[in-house]
Design an enzyme around this catalytic site. Structure first.
Site, short mmCIF file in Angstrom:
data_model
loop_
_atom_site.label_atom_id
_atom_site.label_comp_id
_atom_site.label_asym_id
_atom_site.label_seq_id
_atom_site.Cartn_x
_atom_site.Cartn_y
_atom_site.Cartn_z
N LYS A 57 0.84 -1.21 0.00
CA LYS A 57 0.00 0.00 0.00
C LYS A 57 0.87 1.25 0.00
O LYS A 57 0.62 2.20 -0.75
CB LYS A 57 -0.94 -0.03 1.22
N GLN A 101 -4.78 -1.41 9.51
CA GLN A 101 -4.72 -2.75 8.91
C GLN A 101 -5.33 -3.77 9.87
O GLN A 101 -5.03 -3.79 11.06
CB GLN A 101 -3.26 -3.11 8.58
N ASP A 124 -11.10 2.88 4.09
CA ASP A 124 -11.47 1.46 4.06
C ASP A 124 -12.99 1.29 3.97
O ASP A 124 -13.47 0.18 3.78
CB ASP A 124 -11.01 0.78 5.36
N1 GUN Z 1 -6.87 -6.84 6.00
C1 GUN Z 1 -7.12 -7.56 4.88
N2 GUN Z 1 -7.72 -6.78 3.94
C2 GUN Z 1 -7.85 -5.56 4.49
C3 GUN Z 1 -8.39 -4.33 4.00
O1 GUN Z 1 -8.88 -4.20 2.88
N3 GUN Z 1 -8.34 -3.28 4.88
C4 GUN Z 1 -7.82 -3.41 6.13
N4 GUN Z 1 -7.82 -2.32 6.91
N5 GUN Z 1 -7.31 -4.53 6.60
C5 GUN Z 1 -7.33 -5.59 5.78
#
Ligand code: GUN
Length: 319
Positions: A57, A101, A124
């Site tokens: 990311k 995350q 998100d």
């Molecule tokens: N863990 C796995 N996929 C995601 C996501 O799309 N966002 C977040 N914040 N955590 C994740």
């Protein structure tokens, strides 16, 4: 059984690259106005998979010219400490998007942390305000993975209106928002889950089958209607050879890769089912590639919205 023409591979990497190049152009436009978008990613502890995702990311931000910052509190962080970190990010003007995350350690109250994120910065799409906005058809930040599913279908010119879309899985991050987004596209939506009776009855009626369960190879060929579009949201790591052979027996290229790396990634759909479909997202290289691209889209959306610039209701393609 086979379909009349070979299954089309829906190339997530190519679609993600297309979206990223659109985002890069928008970022440079905003940056020229002194409004460079910024993303903060909070990574708690040292879960290997989370570290890999978060690094990707941050790298994507760098590629597209988005300012990024990574915060790495220790595994022992408390809910209140994490909320304090989020509140500091809420207050900083150069941060447009905040991503915590998941999963968080079990002692942390995940919902309280997510609820502390300013809805305007919730890239998100997990804050209840954004979930509510999305379900009521207002402009909203939508969860990245299901938003990516819609982009794949739109950009591949696969119809959604009037189609039977069956989603297996009901998580807040994937299954539920995928249902809402497909409904917005006028699909007839069925959500199935672990308590669904005669699951295969439902999945066999799907024109579009979305698997978001988190169980490797869960959707088997008998559960698929020939000619269906298969969308696989699962990302499951496999390092056991016997298990590898269950899914990829005879796949030489995959085996070489497995032997070299010691693992491979399989989705929630058994690879043997793909041949029955009219089109499918491979794993890896399908939906997963879109998650990061859509995070970049959401960060730019958040930046624009916070500056009072107009935003169309989601979703991106064909806006
Ligand atoms: N863990 C796995 N996929 C995601 C996501 O799309 N966002 C977040 N914040 N955590 C994740």
């Amino acid at each position: 059984m086979s379909t009349s023409s070979p299954a089309k591979i829906l190339d997530g990497n190519a679609i993600a690259a297309e979206i990223k190049s659109e985002v890069a152009a928008e970022v440079s436009h905003l940056t020229a106005q002194g409004l460079r978008p910024g993303l903060a990613v909070v990574l708690v502890g040292s879960v290997a998979a989370s570290q890999i995702y978060v690094r990707s990311k941050v790298r994507a931000c760098e590629q597209l010219g988005i300012f990024s910052e990574m915060l790495t509190p220790p595994e022992s962080v408390s809910t209140d400490e994490l909320i304090a970190i989020v509140e500091q990010l809420n207050a900083r003007d150069e941060i447009d998007g905040i991503l915590v995350q998941l999963p968080l350690p079990s002692h942390v109250d995940t919902k309280r942390v997510l609820d502390a994120i300013s809805p305007a910065k919730d890239v998100d799409g997990l804050h209840p305000v954004n979930a509510g906005r999305l379900i009521t058809g207002r402009p909203a930040l939508a969860p990245c993975t299901p938003a990516g599913v819609i982009e794949i279908l739109k950009r591949s010119h696969l119809p959604m209106a009037g189609q039977n879309a069956v989603i297996v899985g009901r998580s807040d991050l994937a299954g539920k928002p995928a249902a809402v987004l497909l409904l917005q596209q006028n699909a007839t939506v069925t959500i199935c889950h672990s308590k669904t009776r005669d699951l295969a009855h439902h999945t066999r009626h799907a024109d579009i089958l979305v698997a978001a369960i988190g169980v490797p190879g869960f959707i088997t060929p008998e559960m698929v209607r020939p000619g269906a579009v298969l969308i696989d949201i699962g990302i499951n790591r496999i390092s056991d050879r016997a298990e590898f052979e269950k899914y990829f027996d005879g796949d030489k290229a995959r085996e070489e890769n497995f032997t070299a790396k010691g693992y491979t990634i399989v989705g929630d759909i058994h690879p043997a089912a793909f041949a029955l479909s009219s089109a499918y997202t491979p794993v890896p290289g399908g939906v997963g590639a879109l998650t990061i691209a859509m995070l970049m889209v959401n960060t730019v959306h958040a930046a624009r919205m916070r500056r009072g610039q107009s935003l169309q209701p989601f979703t991106g393609a064909g806006r």
